[in-house]
Design a protein around this motif. Structure first.
Motif, PDB file in Angstrom:
ATOM      1  N   LEU A 131       2.657   4.998  -4.966  1.00  0.00           N
ATOM      2  CA  LEU A 131       2.924   5.583  -4.696  1.00  0.00           C
ATOM      3  C   LEU A 131       3.086   7.391  -5.073  1.00  0.00           C
ATOM      4  CD1 LEU A 131       6.543   4.146  -2.797  1.00  0.00           C
ATOM      5  CD2 LEU A 131       4.043   5.016  -2.008  1.00  0.00           C
ATOM      6  N   ASP A 132       2.644   6.793  -6.511  1.00  0.00           N
ATOM      7  CA  ASP A 132       2.400   8.084  -7.180  1.00  0.00           C
ATOM      8  C   ASP A 132       1.503   8.950  -6.523  1.00  0.00           C
ATOM      9  OD1 ASP A 132       1.176   6.591  -8.443  1.00  0.00           O
ATOM     10  OD2 ASP A 132       1.029   7.877 -10.646  1.00  0.00           O
ATOM     11  N   ALA A 133       0.629   8.224  -6.371  1.00  0.00           N
ATOM     12  CA  ALA A 133      -0.636   9.066  -5.554  1.00  0.00           C
ATOM     13  C   ALA A 133      -0.151  10.190  -4.189  1.00  0.00           C
ATOM     14  CB  ALA A 133      -1.625   8.730  -5.560  1.00  0.00           C
ATOM     15  N   LEU A 134       0.399  10.018  -3.843  1.00  0.00           N
ATOM     16  CA  LEU A 134       0.761  10.551  -2.592  1.00  0.00           C
ATOM     17  C   LEU A 134       2.318  11.431  -2.651  1.00  0.00           C
ATOM     18  CD1 LEU A 134       2.149   7.545  -0.165  1.00  0.00           C
ATOM     19  CD2 LEU A 134       0.137   8.487  -0.540  1.00  0.00           C
ATOM     20  N   SER A 135       1.139  12.592  -2.109  1.00  0.00           N
ATOM     21  CA  SER A 135       2.138  13.994  -2.425  1.00  0.00           C
ATOM     22  C   SER A 135       3.859  13.785  -1.115  1.00  0.00           C
ATOM     23  CB  SER A 135       1.828  14.854  -1.819  1.00  0.00           C
ATOM     24  OG  SER A 135       1.192  14.832   0.077  1.00  0.00           O
ATOM     25  N   GLY A 136       4.209  15.137  -1.151  1.00  0.00           N
ATOM     26  CA  GLY A 136       5.986  15.043  -0.319  1.00  0.00           C
ATOM     27  C   GLY A 136       5.408  15.081   0.759  1.00  0.00           C
ATOM     28  N   ASP A 137       3.958  15.492   1.761  1.00  0.00           N
ATOM     29  CA  ASP A 137       2.912  15.782   2.881  1.00  0.00           C
ATOM     30  C   ASP A 137       3.684  14.266   3.719  1.00  0.00           C
ATOM     31  OD1 ASP A 137       1.584  14.084   2.349  1.00  0.00           O
ATOM     32  OD2 ASP A 137       0.153  15.162   2.454  1.00  0.00           O
ATOM     33  N   ALA A 138       3.525  14.919   5.459  1.00  0.00           N
ATOM     34  CA  ALA A 138       3.377  13.755   6.405  1.00  0.00           C
ATOM     35  C   ALA A 138       2.719  12.493   6.383  1.00  0.00           C
ATOM     36  CB  ALA A 138       3.407  14.565   7.363  1.00  0.00           C
ATOM     37  N   TYR A 139       1.984  12.324   5.555  1.00  0.00           N
ATOM     38  CA  TYR A 139       1.237  11.502   5.783  1.00  0.00           C
ATOM     39  C   TYR A 139       1.986  10.457   4.379  1.00  0.00           C
ATOM     40  CZ  TYR A 139      -2.460   8.230   3.563  1.00  0.00           C
ATOM     41  OH  TYR A 139      -3.119   7.133   3.447  1.00  0.00           O
ATOM     42  N   GLY A 140       2.139  11.084   3.540  1.00  0.00           N
ATOM     43  CA  GLY A 140       2.932  10.220   2.564  1.00  0.00           C
ATOM     44  C   GLY A 140       4.055  10.010   2.497  1.00  0.00           C
ATOM     45  N   ASN A 141       4.941  10.714   3.153  1.00  0.00           N
ATOM     46  CA  ASN A 141       6.139  10.214   3.704  1.00  0.00           C
ATOM     47  C   ASN A 141       6.045   9.084   5.102  1.00  0.00           C
ATOM     48  OD1 ASN A 141       7.459  11.654   2.220  1.00  0.00           O
ATOM     49  ND2 ASN A 141       7.144  13.198   3.865  1.00  0.00           N
ATOM     50  N   ASP A 142       5.064   8.973   5.699  1.00  0.00           N
ATOM     51  CA  ASP A 142       4.885   8.135   6.668  1.00  0.00           C
ATOM     52  C   ASP A 142       4.691   6.699   5.601  1.00  0.00           C
ATOM     53  OD1 ASP A 142       4.949   9.407   8.682  1.00  0.00           O
ATOM     54  OD2 ASP A 142       2.825  10.255   9.045  1.00  0.00           O
ATOM     55  N   ILE A 143       3.548   6.877   4.932  1.00  0.00           N
ATOM     56  CA  ILE A 143       3.034   5.412   4.125  1.00  0.00           C
ATOM     57  C   ILE A 143       4.929   5.005   3.645  1.00  0.00           C
ATOM     58  CG2 ILE A 143       2.522   4.937   2.032  1.00  0.00           C
ATOM     59  CD1 ILE A 143       0.098   5.222   4.429  1.00  0.00           C
ATOM     60  N   ARG A 144       5.496   6.074   3.093  1.00  0.00           N
ATOM     61  CA  ARG A 144       6.783   5.460   2.545  1.00  0.00           C
ATOM     62  C   ARG A 144       7.221   4.942   3.445  1.00  0.00           C
ATOM     63  NH1 ARG A 144       5.642  10.450  -0.563  1.00  0.00           N
ATOM     64  NH2 ARG A 144       5.056  10.208  -2.425  1.00  0.00           N
ATOM     65  N   GLU A 145       7.871   5.581   4.469  1.00  0.00           N
ATOM     66  CA  GLU A 145       8.284   5.096   5.462  1.00  0.00           C
ATOM     67  C   GLU A 145       8.028   3.721   5.895  1.00  0.00           C
ATOM     68  OE1 GLU A 145      11.612   3.913   8.368  1.00  0.00           O
ATOM     69  OE2 GLU A 145      11.807   5.342   6.985  1.00  0.00           O
ATOM     70  N   ALA A 146       6.529   3.648   6.090  1.00  0.00           N
ATOM     71  CA  ALA A 146       6.425   2.156   6.992  1.00  0.00           C
ATOM     72  C   ALA A 146       6.579   0.852   5.747  1.00  0.00           C
ATOM     73  CB  ALA A 146       4.904   1.836   7.153  1.00  0.00           C
ATOM     74  N   LEU A 147       6.704   1.488   3.929  1.00  0.00           N
ATOM     75  CA  LEU A 147       6.631   0.040   3.642  1.00  0.00           C
ATOM     76  C   LEU A 147       7.919  -0.344   3.332  1.00  0.00           C
ATOM     77  CD1 LEU A 147       5.201   1.776   0.165  1.00  0.00           C
ATOM     78  CD2 LEU A 147       4.637  -0.295   0.745  1.00  0.00           C
ATOM     79  N   ARG A 148       8.801   0.732   3.700  1.00  0.00           N
ATOM     80  CA  ARG A 148      10.198   0.949   3.620  1.00  0.00           C
ATOM     81  C   ARG A 148      10.402  -0.576   5.240  1.00  0.00           C
ATOM     82  NH1 ARG A 148      11.653   5.247   1.755  1.00  0.00           N
ATOM     83  NH2 ARG A 148      11.020   6.645   3.662  1.00  0.00           N
ATOM     84  N   ARG A 149       9.985  -0.072   5.766  1.00  0.00           N
ATOM     85  CA  ARG A 149       9.855  -0.960   6.941  1.00  0.00           C
ATOM     86  C   ARG A 149       9.134  -2.811   7.000  1.00  0.00           C
ATOM     87  NH1 ARG A 149       8.737   3.846  10.244  1.00  0.00           N
ATOM     88  NH2 ARG A 149       6.025   2.996  10.537  1.00  0.00           N
ATOM     89  N   LEU A 150       8.255  -2.373   6.192  1.00  0.00           N
ATOM     90  CA  LEU A 150       7.345  -3.964   5.911  1.00  0.00           C
ATOM     91  C   LEU A 150       8.538  -4.657   5.460  1.00  0.00           C
ATOM     92  CD1 LEU A 150       5.471  -5.981   6.275  1.00  0.00           C
ATOM     93  CD2 LEU A 150       4.160  -4.659   4.838  1.00  0.00           C
ATOM     94  N   GLU A 151       9.168  -3.670   4.079  1.00  0.00           N
ATOM     95  CA  GLU A 151      10.485  -4.645   3.402  1.00  0.00           C
ATOM     96  C   GLU A 151      11.066  -5.054   3.302  1.00  0.00           C
ATOM     97  OE1 GLU A 151      11.173  -1.408   0.857  1.00  0.00           O
ATOM     98  OE2 GLU A 151       9.690  -2.492  -0.948  1.00  0.00           O
ATOM     99  N   ARG A 152      11.682  -4.827   5.662  1.00  0.00           N
ATOM    100  CA  ARG A 152      12.983  -4.748   5.778  1.00  0.00           C
ATOM    101  C   ARG A 152      12.656  -6.477   6.108  1.00  0.00           C
ATOM    102  NH1 ARG A 152      13.492   0.565   6.364  1.00  0.00           N
ATOM    103  NH2 ARG A 152      13.941   0.217   8.461  1.00  0.00           N
ATOM    104  N   GLU A 153      11.678  -6.673   6.483  1.00  0.00           N
ATOM    105  CA  GLU A 153      10.104  -7.718   7.794  1.00  0.00           C
ATOM    106  C   GLU A 153      10.354  -8.282   6.743  1.00  0.00           C
ATOM    107  OE1 GLU A 153       7.239  -6.427  10.399  1.00  0.00           O
ATOM    108  OE2 GLU A 153       7.570  -4.886  10.903  1.00  0.00           O
ATOM    109  N   LEU A 154       9.734  -8.212   6.352  1.00  0.00           N
ATOM    110  CA  LEU A 154       9.698  -9.180   4.910  1.00  0.00           C
ATOM    111  C   LEU A 154      11.027  -9.812   4.278  1.00  0.00           C
ATOM    112  CD1 LEU A 154       7.464 -11.071   3.678  1.00  0.00           C
ATOM    113  CD2 LEU A 154       7.634  -9.140   1.641  1.00  0.00           C
TER     114      LEU A 154
END
Length: 157
Positions: A131-154
């Protein structure tokens, strides 16, 4: 994974972007057909950035989770073969290494669909580590949010 406009003059990336628009427009079968034709043109030994990008999007066009996993594994393998110059090159604001969180997120989702939670957790961990490779832009935020969603599913499994 990345904005196709980030590689000016790269006709293959432009073509991948055009097919991706078909995919996002809901024409999965036509997208699969066109991605398949492009894959044949690029070949197994073609440019790693092209193979990585195409395979990542081709995975999204699959109806079967096993096929999706196979394409996501191809995308990761291609990313791992990128030359040092390509790995650190920046296309606008996105370094190629910023693909890894998305690639591992996709693999985690594939493994979860296939009811293989340990492999899903492994790739979630790898996505977090990148994740440190991602910036705080929309793309990075989308990936972080998708990770949180998938963690909840898991966690619910």
């Amino acid at each position: 994974m990345t904005d196709m406009r980030d590689a000016p003059g790269d006709i293959v990336m432009t073509r991948i972007g055009q097919v991706t628009m078909l995919l996002h427009g809901g024409d999965r079968e036509e997208a699969r057909n066109r991605f398949g034709a492009l894959w044949s043109e690029i070949g197994e030994d073609g440019d790693a950035l092209h193979r990585c990008t195409l395979a990542h999007y081709m995975a999204d066009a699959q109806d079967d989770a096993r096929d999706e996993l196979a394409w996501d594994l191809r995308a990761l393998a291609a990313a791992d073969t990128l030359s040092r110059d390509r790995r650190t090159a920046r296309h606008a604001s996105l370094a190629v290494r910023a693909f890894y969180p998305s690639l591992h997120l996709s693999l985690a989702a594939d493994y979860l669909k296939l009811r293989r939670p340990e492999e899903a957790r492994l790739h979630l961990g790898r996505a977090h580590a990148a994740l440190d490779a991602l910036s705080g832009d929309a793309y990075g935020n989308d990936i972080r949010e998708a990770l949180r969603r998938l963690e909840r599913e898991l966690d619910a499994v």
